[in-house]
Design a protein around this motif. Structure first.
Motif, PDB file in Angstrom:
ATOM      1  N   GLY A   1      -7.964  -0.880  -4.726  1.00 32.07           N
ATOM      2  CA  GLY A   1      -9.941  -1.116  -4.650  1.00 32.07           C
ATOM      3  C   GLY A   1     -10.288  -0.470  -4.145  1.00 32.07           C
ATOM      4  N   LYS A   2     -11.210  -1.477  -2.970  1.00 34.73           N
ATOM      5  CA  LYS A   2     -12.103  -0.615  -1.440  1.00 34.73           C
ATOM      6  C   LYS A   2     -10.965   0.102  -0.250  1.00 34.73           C
ATOM      7  CE  LYS A   2     -16.675  -0.122  -4.033  1.00 34.73           C
ATOM      8  NZ  LYS A   2     -17.708  -0.951  -3.688  1.00 34.73           N
ATOM      9  N   GLY A   3     -10.345  -1.475  -0.125  1.00 34.36           N
ATOM     10  CA  GLY A   3      -9.394  -1.458   1.574  1.00 34.36           C
ATOM     11  C   GLY A   3     -10.094  -2.416   1.884  1.00 34.36           C
TER      12      GLY A   3
ATOM     13  N   GLU B   1       0.916  -1.342   0.083  1.00 35.17           N
ATOM     14  CA  GLU B   1       0.272   0.352   0.131  1.00 35.17           C
ATOM     15  C   GLU B   1       0.764   1.595  -0.247  1.00 35.17           C
ATOM     16  OE1 GLU B   1      -3.961   1.953   2.227  1.00 35.17           O
ATOM     17  OE2 GLU B   1      -2.640   0.060   3.032  1.00 35.17           O
ATOM     18  N   SER B   2       2.322   1.615   0.583  1.00 33.69           N
ATOM     19  CA  SER B   2       2.620   2.484   0.973  1.00 33.69           C
ATOM     20  C   SER B   2       3.588   2.763  -0.058  1.00 33.69           C
ATOM     21  CB  SER B   2       3.310   2.680   2.312  1.00 33.69           C
ATOM     22  OG  SER B   2       4.421   1.309   1.709  1.00 33.69           O
ATOM     23  N   ARG B   3       3.704   1.531  -1.091  1.00 31.34           N
ATOM     24  CA  ARG B   3       4.773   2.008  -2.132  1.00 31.34           C
ATOM     25  C   ARG B   3       4.527   2.897  -3.310  1.00 31.34           C
ATOM     26  NH1 ARG B   3       1.191  -0.262  -4.640  1.00 31.34           N
ATOM     27  NH2 ARG B   3       0.767  -0.767  -6.791  1.00 31.34           N
ATOM     28  N   PRO B   4       5.759   3.119  -3.677  1.00 29.15           N
ATOM     29  CA  PRO B   4       5.438   4.504  -4.122  1.00 29.15           C
ATOM     30  C   PRO B   4       4.068   4.051  -5.825  1.00 29.15           C
ATOM     31  CG  PRO B   4       7.646   4.312  -4.993  1.00 29.15           C
ATOM     32  CD  PRO B   4       7.536   2.923  -4.189  1.00 29.15           C
TER      33      PRO B   4
END
Length: 153
Positions: free
Chosen positions: A25-27, A8-11
């Motif tokens: 997506g929506k998480g 999730e935190s990747r550039p």
């Protein structure tokens, strides 16, 4: 969970010429996230198992397999799941055996007049060397059983 955080935190990826893909997506639902971050390790493992199952099911559906291909894929997943479950049981059994050995060793050292401090030091190495300690209390492997345990079944 950490793998999901890293993902999730990747550039953002660059170089898209058309529409940017939707990566996340929506998480997770609030209750799923709560279970994954909760204090109860059993509940965390259950949440991981449910997520793995959900993603496996989505992946199987995305392949649009015919019934025979799907049956074969599920049979392969079951084989791998059974292998992982067997490994977990082996680790747990080895851990239990090692615990009995530690108890016996501690008693023998005490009977031989070894100080409590030295006994603690001696058995500490035995306790730390057992891989099974990481799985103590596990009833299932979340990844292995998640691959063959399906939401709604």
């Amino acid at each position: 969970y950490q793998a999901l955080q890293v993902y999730e935190s990747r550039p953002e990826l660059t170089g898209y010429k058309l529409e940017r893909p939707k990566h996340f997506g929506k998480g997770l639902k609030k209750n799923e996230r709560g279970q994954l971050l909760g204090q109860n390790p059993d509940e965390r493992r259950k949440a991981i198992r449910a997520l793995v199952s959900k993603y496996i099911e989505q992946r199987i559906k995305s392949h649009k397999l015919d019934k025979l291909e799907e049956k074969e894929m599920r049979a392969e997943l079951k084989k791998m799941s059974d292998k992982g479950t067997k490994l977990l049981k082996t680790y747990l059994e080895d851990w239990e055996k090692k615990q009995k050995t530690i108890e016996t060793t501690a008693k023998a050292l005490k009977a031989a007049g070894v100080s409590e401090r030295n006994i603690t030091y001696a058995v500490q190495g035995l306790k730390q060397s057992a891989l099974g300690r990481h799985y103590e209390g596990w009833e299932f492997c979340p990844s292995c059983s998640g691959a063959t345990w399906h939401v709604g079944d």
